[in-house]
Design a protein around this motif. Structure first.
Motif, PDB file in Angstrom:
ATOM      1  N   PRO A  13      -1.154   2.985 -11.211  1.00 30.39           N
ATOM      2  CA  PRO A  13      -0.909   4.019  -9.735  1.00 30.39           C
ATOM      3  C   PRO A  13      -1.567   3.864  -9.081  1.00 30.39           C
ATOM      4  N   TRP A  14      -1.613   4.555  -7.700  1.00 29.67           N
ATOM      5  CA  TRP A  14      -1.238   4.870  -6.127  1.00 29.67           C
ATOM      6  C   TRP A  14      -2.557   3.887  -5.985  1.00 29.67           C
ATOM      7  N   ASN A  15      -3.515   3.619  -6.451  1.00 37.18           N
ATOM      8  CA  ASN A  15      -4.607   3.237  -5.764  1.00 37.18           C
ATOM      9  C   ASN A  15      -3.996   1.648  -6.224  1.00 37.18           C
ATOM     10  N   LEU A  16      -3.529   1.056  -6.636  1.00 34.94           N
ATOM     11  CA  LEU A  16      -2.570  -0.409  -7.243  1.00 34.94           C
ATOM     12  C   LEU A  16      -1.725  -1.213  -6.534  1.00 34.94           C
ATOM     13  N   VAL A  17      -0.865   0.571  -6.371  1.00 40.80           N
ATOM     14  CA  VAL A  17       0.433   0.143  -5.666  1.00 40.80           C
ATOM     15  C   VAL A  17      -0.027   0.560  -3.548  1.00 40.80           C
ATOM     16  N   SER A  18      -0.845   1.354  -3.067  1.00 42.80           N
ATOM     17  CA  SER A  18      -0.995   0.830  -1.854  1.00 42.80           C
ATOM     18  C   SER A  18      -1.969  -0.071  -1.259  1.00 42.80           C
ATOM     19  N   ALA A  19      -3.259  -0.461  -2.795  1.00 39.34           N
ATOM     20  CA  ALA A  19      -3.543  -1.725  -2.153  1.00 39.34           C
ATOM     21  C   ALA A  19      -2.238  -2.903  -2.378  1.00 39.34           C
ATOM     22  N   ALA A  20      -1.885  -3.124  -3.219  1.00 35.05           N
ATOM     23  CA  ALA A  20      -0.681  -4.293  -2.887  1.00 35.05           C
ATOM     24  C   ALA A  20      -0.019  -3.755  -1.634  1.00 35.05           C
ATOM     25  N   ASN A  21       0.550  -3.764  -1.175  1.00 31.82           N
ATOM     26  CA  ASN A  21       1.060  -3.187  -0.134  1.00 31.82           C
ATOM     27  C   ASN A  21       0.629  -3.522   0.529  1.00 31.82           C
ATOM     28  N   TRP A  22      -0.636  -4.198   0.935  1.00 31.79           N
ATOM     29  CA  TRP A  22      -1.170  -4.673   2.488  1.00 31.79           C
ATOM     30  C   TRP A  22      -1.240  -6.334   1.429  1.00 31.79           C
ATOM     31  N   GLN A  23      -0.850  -7.095   1.181  1.00 28.09           N
ATOM     32  CA  GLN A  23      -0.013  -8.053   0.266  1.00 28.09           C
ATOM     33  C   GLN A  23       1.109  -8.492   0.565  1.00 28.09           C
ATOM     34  N   VAL A  43     -10.333   4.603  11.002  1.00 26.82           N
ATOM     35  CA  VAL A  43     -10.961   5.664   9.866  1.00 26.82           C
ATOM     36  C   VAL A  43     -11.844   6.909  10.332  1.00 26.82           C
ATOM     37  N   ASP A  44     -11.276   7.871  10.019  1.00 25.19           N
ATOM     38  CA  ASP A  44     -11.982   8.687  10.328  1.00 25.19           C
ATOM     39  C   ASP A  44     -12.814   9.366   9.719  1.00 25.19           C
ATOM     40  N   PRO A  45     -13.979   9.135   9.790  1.00 24.10           N
ATOM     41  CA  PRO A  45     -15.300   9.447   9.570  1.00 24.10           C
ATOM     42  C   PRO A  45     -15.365  10.357   8.714  1.00 24.10           C
ATOM     43  N   GLU A  46     -14.821  12.213   9.312  1.00 20.69           N
ATOM     44  CA  GLU A  46     -14.943  13.271   8.038  1.00 20.69           C
ATOM     45  C   GLU A  46     -13.233  12.860   7.400  1.00 20.69           C
ATOM     46  N   THR A  47     -12.550  12.013   7.622  1.00 20.71           N
ATOM     47  CA  THR A  47     -11.088  12.675   5.976  1.00 20.71           C
ATOM     48  C   THR A  47     -11.576  11.178   5.487  1.00 20.71           C
ATOM     49  N   ILE A  83      -0.746   5.958   8.259  1.00 18.12           N
ATOM     50  CA  ILE A  83      -1.202   6.301   7.814  1.00 18.12           C
ATOM     51  C   ILE A  83      -2.032   6.434   5.844  1.00 18.12           C
ATOM     52  N   ILE A  84      -3.504   5.750   5.369  1.00 16.47           N
ATOM     53  CA  ILE A  84      -3.235   6.327   4.451  1.00 16.47           C
ATOM     54  C   ILE A  84      -4.884   7.116   4.417  1.00 16.47           C
ATOM     55  N   ASP A  85      -4.378   8.186   3.242  1.00 15.30           N
ATOM     56  CA  ASP A  85      -5.362   9.587   3.095  1.00 15.30           C
ATOM     57  C   ASP A  85      -5.722   9.202   1.283  1.00 15.30           C
ATOM     58  N   PRO A  86      -6.712   9.019   1.666  1.00 14.54           N
ATOM     59  CA  PRO A  86      -7.384   8.407   0.003  1.00 14.54           C
ATOM     60  C   PRO A  86      -8.094  10.543  -0.813  1.00 14.54           C
ATOM     61  N   ASN A 107      14.591   4.344  12.505  1.00 13.46           N
ATOM     62  CA  ASN A 107      13.051   4.543  12.324  1.00 13.46           C
ATOM     63  C   ASN A 107      13.286   4.663  10.729  1.00 13.46           C
ATOM     64  N   GLU A 108      12.272   4.054  10.768  1.00 13.70           N
ATOM     65  CA  GLU A 108      12.321   4.238   9.027  1.00 13.70           C
ATOM     66  C   GLU A 108      10.205   4.562   8.349  1.00 13.70           C
ATOM     67  N   THR A 109      10.360   5.418   7.586  1.00 15.50           N
ATOM     68  CA  THR A 109       9.175   6.102   6.787  1.00 15.50           C
ATOM     69  C   THR A 109       9.785   5.722   5.067  1.00 15.50           C
ATOM     70  N   ILE A 110       8.454   5.075   5.368  1.00 13.55           N
ATOM     71  CA  ILE A 110       7.722   4.758   3.342  1.00 13.55           C
ATOM     72  C   ILE A 110       6.749   5.675   3.074  1.00 13.55           C
ATOM     73  N   ALA A 111       6.903   5.996   1.953  1.00 10.17           N
ATOM     74  CA  ALA A 111       5.240   6.789   0.833  1.00 10.17           C
ATOM     75  C   ALA A 111       5.064   6.607  -0.050  1.00 10.17           C
ATOM     76  N   TYR A 112       4.735   6.403  -0.048  1.00 15.02           N
ATOM     77  CA  TYR A 112       4.007   5.986  -1.462  1.00 15.02           C
ATOM     78  C   TYR A 112       2.393   7.189  -1.648  1.00 15.02           C
ATOM     79  N   SER A 113       3.311   7.721  -2.998  1.00 14.60           N
ATOM     80  CA  SER A 113       2.188   9.404  -3.003  1.00 14.60           C
ATOM     81  C   SER A 113       1.605   8.812  -4.501  1.00 14.60           C
TER      82      SER A 113
END
Length: 182
Positions: A13-23, A43-47, A83-86, A107-113
């Motif tokens: 699931p995305w939550n595990l993959v995105s958390a592992a990215n920081w490791q 962190v944007d307090p509204e979003t 940019i992480i949009d939870p 110039n590189e763009t990586i996206a996990y969704s």
């Protein structure tokens, strides 16, 4: 200009993959990454969107005569904004080389969704644009071809390294979950 694109799916699931990215760094498959320094984080307090700016220090493994010709050493720098949009379950990272970018810009763009059809999987997209600078105009196509090939090889090695990090992260997460249930 040369373009690169790769799409991959992780069976987590995305939550595990995105958390592992920081490791992701350090790992044995990407020894060229020497340091990752956080320059800014907010962190944007509204979003709830988390934006992180990092400086990545890499050791470029190039022949010494090329380094001398270019007037540089093996230490190079990459600027990354993630940019992480939870709420949308996306992690998007934009990076560009700072060192020698007047000769070769990457110039590189990586996206996990979250996978659109299966919330237990994560979709990974990696894109890069490689452009030789005007100084190398005469050899631009050759430099871009060589750089694209190297980028493709590094992307495969990087994916392999991240898979190992992700597997370790999943095992640690499962063990922590088991301890909480006891």
């Amino acid at each position: 200009m040369k373009l690169f694109k790769s799409v991959h799916e992780y069976n987590y699931p995305w939550n595990l993959v995105s958390a592992a990215n920081w490791q992701k760094y350090p790992n044995e498959h990407c020894p060229h990454v020497q340091h990752v320094d956080v320059l800014n984080r907010s962190v944007d307090p509204e979003t709830g969107i988390l934006t992180t700016e990092r400086l990545i220090t890499v050791n470029q493994n190039m022949p010494k005569f090329i380094l001398k010709l270019l007037g540089t050493d093996t230490t190079h720098y990459v600027h990354e904004i993630s940019i992480i949009d939870p709420n949308e379950k996306t992690l998007t990272m934009h990076s560009r080389n700072l060192t020698m970018s007047h000769l070769l810009a990457v110039n590189e763009t990586i996206a996990y969704s979250e996978h659109p059809e299966d919330k237990q999987r994560t979709q990974f997209t990696q894109q890069a644009q490689i452009t030789a600078g005007t100084t190398l105009h005469r050899w631009a196509n050759m430099v871009e071809d060589v750089s694209l090939k190297r980028f493709q090889q590094n992307a495969l090695v990087g994916k392999e390294g991240f898979n190992k990090v992700l597997e370790r992260f999943v095992v640690m997460s499962e063990a922590a979950s088991d301890r909480q249930q006891q």
